[in-house]
Design an enzyme around this catalytic site. Structure first.
Site, PDB file in Angstrom:
ATOM      1  N   HIS A  60       0.838  -1.200   0.000  1.00 45.45           N
ATOM      2  CA  HIS A  60       0.000   0.000   0.000  1.00 45.45           C
ATOM      3  C   HIS A  60       0.869   1.245   0.000  1.00 45.45           C
ATOM      4  O   HIS A  60       1.568   1.547   0.971  1.00 45.45           O
ATOM      5  CB  HIS A  60      -0.929   0.027   1.214  1.00 45.45           C
ATOM      6  CG  HIS A  60      -1.971   1.107   1.137  1.00 45.45           C
ATOM      7  ND1 HIS A  60      -2.913   1.149   0.136  1.00 45.45           N
ATOM      8  CD2 HIS A  60      -2.212   2.193   1.925  1.00 45.45           C
ATOM      9  CE1 HIS A  60      -3.700   2.199   0.326  1.00 45.45           C
ATOM     10  NE2 HIS A  60      -3.278   2.860   1.391  1.00 45.45           N
ATOM     11  N   HIS A  62       0.951   5.522  -1.393  1.00 47.71           N
ATOM     12  CA  HIS A  62       0.544   6.752  -2.076  1.00 47.71           C
ATOM     13  C   HIS A  62       1.840   7.529  -2.317  1.00 47.71           C
ATOM     14  O   HIS A  62       2.301   8.275  -1.442  1.00 47.71           O
ATOM     15  CB  HIS A  62      -0.405   7.586  -1.226  1.00 47.71           C
ATOM     16  CG  HIS A  62      -1.643   6.872  -0.781  1.00 47.71           C
ATOM     17  ND1 HIS A  62      -2.597   6.415  -1.656  1.00 47.71           N
ATOM     18  CD2 HIS A  62      -2.093   6.538   0.457  1.00 47.71           C
ATOM     19  CE1 HIS A  62      -3.575   5.843  -0.985  1.00 47.71           C
ATOM     20  NE2 HIS A  62      -3.288   5.898   0.307  1.00 47.71           N
ATOM     21  N   ARG A  86      -5.604  14.968   6.820  1.00 54.66           N
ATOM     22  CA  ARG A  86      -6.043  14.802   5.435  1.00 54.66           C
ATOM     23  C   ARG A  86      -6.212  16.142   4.738  1.00 54.66           C
ATOM     24  O   ARG A  86      -5.821  16.304   3.571  1.00 54.66           O
ATOM     25  CB  ARG A  86      -7.363  14.015   5.407  1.00 54.66           C
ATOM     26  CG  ARG A  86      -7.805  13.646   4.008  1.00 54.66           C
ATOM     27  CD  ARG A  86      -9.179  12.997   4.001  1.00 54.66           C
ATOM     28  NE  ARG A  86     -10.229  13.957   4.297  1.00 54.66           N
ATOM     29  CZ  ARG A  86     -11.522  13.782   3.977  1.00 54.66           C
ATOM     30  NH1 ARG A  86     -11.905  12.659   3.377  1.00 54.66           N
ATOM     31  NH2 ARG A  86     -12.420  14.690   4.283  1.00 54.66           N
ATOM     32  N   ARG A 212     -16.999   5.295   1.756  1.00 51.79           N
ATOM     33  CA  ARG A 212     -17.519   6.653   1.803  1.00 51.79           C
ATOM     34  C   ARG A 212     -17.300   7.389   0.483  1.00 51.79           C
ATOM     35  O   ARG A 212     -18.022   8.339   0.174  1.00 51.79           O
ATOM     36  CB  ARG A 212     -16.887   7.443   2.963  1.00 51.79           C
ATOM     37  CG  ARG A 212     -15.420   7.778   2.792  1.00 51.79           C
ATOM     38  CD  ARG A 212     -14.870   8.636   3.940  1.00 51.79           C
ATOM     39  NE  ARG A 212     -13.495   9.008   3.704  1.00 51.79           N
ATOM     40  CZ  ARG A 212     -12.440   8.285   4.064  1.00 51.79           C
ATOM     41  NH1 ARG A 212     -12.612   7.141   4.695  1.00 51.79           N
ATOM     42  NH2 ARG A 212     -11.212   8.705   3.801  1.00 51.79           N
ATOM     43  N   HIS A 236      -9.488   0.937   0.940  1.00 46.03           N
ATOM     44  CA  HIS A 236      -9.367   1.418   2.319  1.00 46.03           C
ATOM     45  C   HIS A 236     -10.649   1.057   3.054  1.00 46.03           C
ATOM     46  O   HIS A 236     -11.753   1.331   2.559  1.00 46.03           O
ATOM     47  CB  HIS A 236      -9.273   2.954   2.363  1.00 46.03           C
ATOM     48  CG  HIS A 236      -8.024   3.538   1.803  1.00 46.03           C
ATOM     49  ND1 HIS A 236      -8.043   4.625   0.960  1.00 46.03           N
ATOM     50  CD2 HIS A 236      -6.721   3.239   1.985  1.00 46.03           C
ATOM     51  CE1 HIS A 236      -6.809   4.975   0.649  1.00 46.03           C
ATOM     52  NE2 HIS A 236      -5.975   4.140   1.255  1.00 46.03           N
ATOM     53  N   HIS A 273      -5.863  -1.480   5.899  1.00 47.04           N
ATOM     54  CA  HIS A 273      -6.015  -1.060   7.301  1.00 47.04           C
ATOM     55  C   HIS A 273      -6.910  -2.039   8.067  1.00 47.04           C
ATOM     56  O   HIS A 273      -6.415  -2.780   8.907  1.00 47.04           O
ATOM     57  CB  HIS A 273      -6.524   0.374   7.437  1.00 47.04           C
ATOM     58  CG  HIS A 273      -5.692   1.391   6.763  1.00 47.04           C
ATOM     59  ND1 HIS A 273      -4.354   1.583   7.050  1.00 47.04           N
ATOM     60  CD2 HIS A 273      -5.989   2.285   5.782  1.00 47.04           C
ATOM     61  CE1 HIS A 273      -3.868   2.530   6.285  1.00 47.04           C
ATOM     62  NE2 HIS A 273      -4.842   2.975   5.500  1.00 47.04           N
ATOM     63  N   ASP A 324       2.120   3.159   3.028  1.00 48.70           N
ATOM     64  CA  ASP A 324       1.038   4.134   2.929  1.00 48.70           C
ATOM     65  C   ASP A 324       1.558   5.549   2.712  1.00 48.70           C
ATOM     66  O   ASP A 324       1.905   5.931   1.603  1.00 48.70           O
ATOM     67  CB  ASP A 324       0.177   4.018   4.180  1.00 48.70           C
ATOM     68  CG  ASP A 324      -1.168   4.730   4.065  1.00 48.70           C
ATOM     69  OD1 ASP A 324      -1.397   5.396   3.052  1.00 48.70           O
ATOM     70  OD2 ASP A 324      -1.983   4.620   4.989  1.00 48.70           O
TER      71      ASP A 324
END
Length: 459
Positions: A60, A62, A86, A212, A236, A273, A324
């Protein structure tokens, strides 16, 4: 293809244990063709200077967030949590163009290689121009990551991300999420475009950002479209208690519970996660064969909480490791933090050891579980020092302070729990050496371009 066809190691990690005096053959396709323990080094073999380990998959990543690592460790208000982090991270997402992403990802991938990862799964949702308009080439940002992988030699599993909305009750994206917008058709187009390039050491699956961020209808439509495709599907899920509460309010179910009720959680699915999972959800995931990707340093940095690692292990869940947001970039430190978190929580030692299964070593048990699970997360049927797997390897530098004088059979224990810096003198990917004497190829030039890029980003 490689420095030589034959390697000989004084010891090598094969089938979950150290084996002695191992001869390994690399095929012309960059995969392991044969390996044989308990043999003297033949003249045609290159003798390695230390013990041999398989590389791990970083399941994972980014990559663009490497530009933000270490820059959010201040609190100006009453509270700081994942959601405030975030919002600050989005500032990076809105600044970084393809050329900058390439420089950042190249630095990151070099660091990951030096930290013992030989494949990275890129959870890639940064697709459009900073103003939100599509690039003329929809793969412009993907190409930046592909160039970084080719420059460093790391393997890359590219996972374009379905990202449609800002939340369960927010059907549109926020303005600062404008670069992320995708639907199912664009997602599949990006995946197919990556596959059509047929670049070496590159494969492609897909990802869903989160429950979401994607509508139930889109998730169902995507699952139907992926029938018959064996590539990995990452998502996620259940990272934050706030997300769990919102999912319960919107759907009447917890996130993992909802997903299991709407898709078949088979071996393709990788739940990133899964921090806040109930015992029932853990058992459901394990029964279906889906994987869980744990990201210890990021989960600690963001204050996510601790997952029920002992239960995941007991259930036989397929587990893998990710870095991550890249506040940590070496897997030995991630393994240490993974078990230390459980020690602090349970006030016990060596929580992840499995003496009842014949594995009293915490490091060895975690490493072996994460080795196998990482291969699955990246879409490989075989991963590690085994015939038919890609010929990736790590050579331990036993002169490193934490390993100096350690008995050979305890090298993995000392690597994880007594060694601070990366201790790999050599790293190979697909039969080719890509790290020598602890440094990735062109590491000085890569670092200079990275530093110059960050200076412009943060000017």
């Amino acid at each position: 293809m490689s420095d030589c066809t034959w390697l000989w190691a004084p010891q090598a990690w094969i089938a979950g244990r150290w084996q002695q005096r191992v001869l390994l053959q690399i095929g012309a396709d960059g995969h392991w063709a044969a390996m044989q323990p308990d043999v003297p080094a033949p003249p045609q073999a290159r003798v390695l200077a230390g013990p041999l380990l398989p590389g791990l998959v970083n399941a994972h990543s980014h990559a663009f967030q490497r530009a933000f690592a270490g820059l959010a460790e201040r609190r100006e208000g009453e509270q700081d949590d994942f959601w405030s982090w975030r919002d600050r991270m989005y500032c990076v997402a809105l600044r970084i163009a393809p050329e900058a992403l390439e420089a950042v990802a190249t630095q990151l991938y070099a660091e990951l290689l030096q930290g013992g990862y030989t494949q990275v799964c890129e959870f890639h949702y940064l697709h459009h121009a900073p103003d939100g308009r599509p690039y003329a080439d929809p793969l412009a940002m993907s190409h930046a990551l592909l160039r970084a992988a080719q420059a460093t030699g790391i393997g890359l599993t590219l996972l374009p991300v379905l990202y449609q909305r800002a939340g369960f009750t927010q059907p549109q994206l926020r303005e600062d999420q404008r670069r992320f917008a995708t639907d199912v058709q664009l997602l599949l187009t990006l995946r197919d475009g990556i596959r059509a390039l047929r670049q070496p050491r590159v494969n492609a699956g897909v990802a869903i950002h989160s429950l979401r961020a994607a509508s139930p209808e889109a998730i169902t439509r995507l699952a139907d479209a992926l029938a018959g495709d064996d590539a990995p599907i990452h998502i996620h899920i259940a990272e934050q208690t706030g997300e769990v509460d919102d999912c319960l309010a919107a759907t009447g179910r917890r996130p993992i519970e909802w997903l299991a009720a709407h898709v078949a959680l088979d071996a393709r699915w990788q739940l990133v996660h899964a921090t806040h999972a109930t015992p029932q959800e853990i058992d459901t995931v394990a029964r279906g064969g889906a994987g869980v990707v744990i990201c210890p340093s990021t989960e600690a940095n963001l204050g996510d909480g601790l997952t029920d690692l002992p239960r995941w292990l007991r259930a036989g869940t397929v587990l893998s490791l990710g870095s991550d947001s890249h506040v940590g970039r070496a897997w030995p430190a991630e393994l240490r933090l993974l078990d230390y978190g459980q020690r602090l929580h349970l006030r016990q030692r060596n929580v992840s050891a499995a003496p009842q299964q014949g594995q009293p070593s915490t490091a060895a048990h975690l490493f072996e579980r994460l080795r196998a699970g990482g291969g699955a997360a990246a879409g490989f049927a075989r991963w590690g020092l085994e015939t038919g797997a890609r010929a990736d390897w790590l050579v331990l530098d036993m002169r490193t302070a934490g390993l100096l004088g350690v008995p050979p059979g305890l090298a993995l224990d000392a690597l994880v729990f007594a060694t601070d810096a990366p201790a790999f003198s050599e790293v190979g990917v697909a039969g080719r050496v890509v790290v020598r004497q602890g440094a990735a190829q062109d590491s000085a030039g890569i670092a200079q371009r990275f530093a110059e890029t960050l200076s412009r980003l943060w000017a």
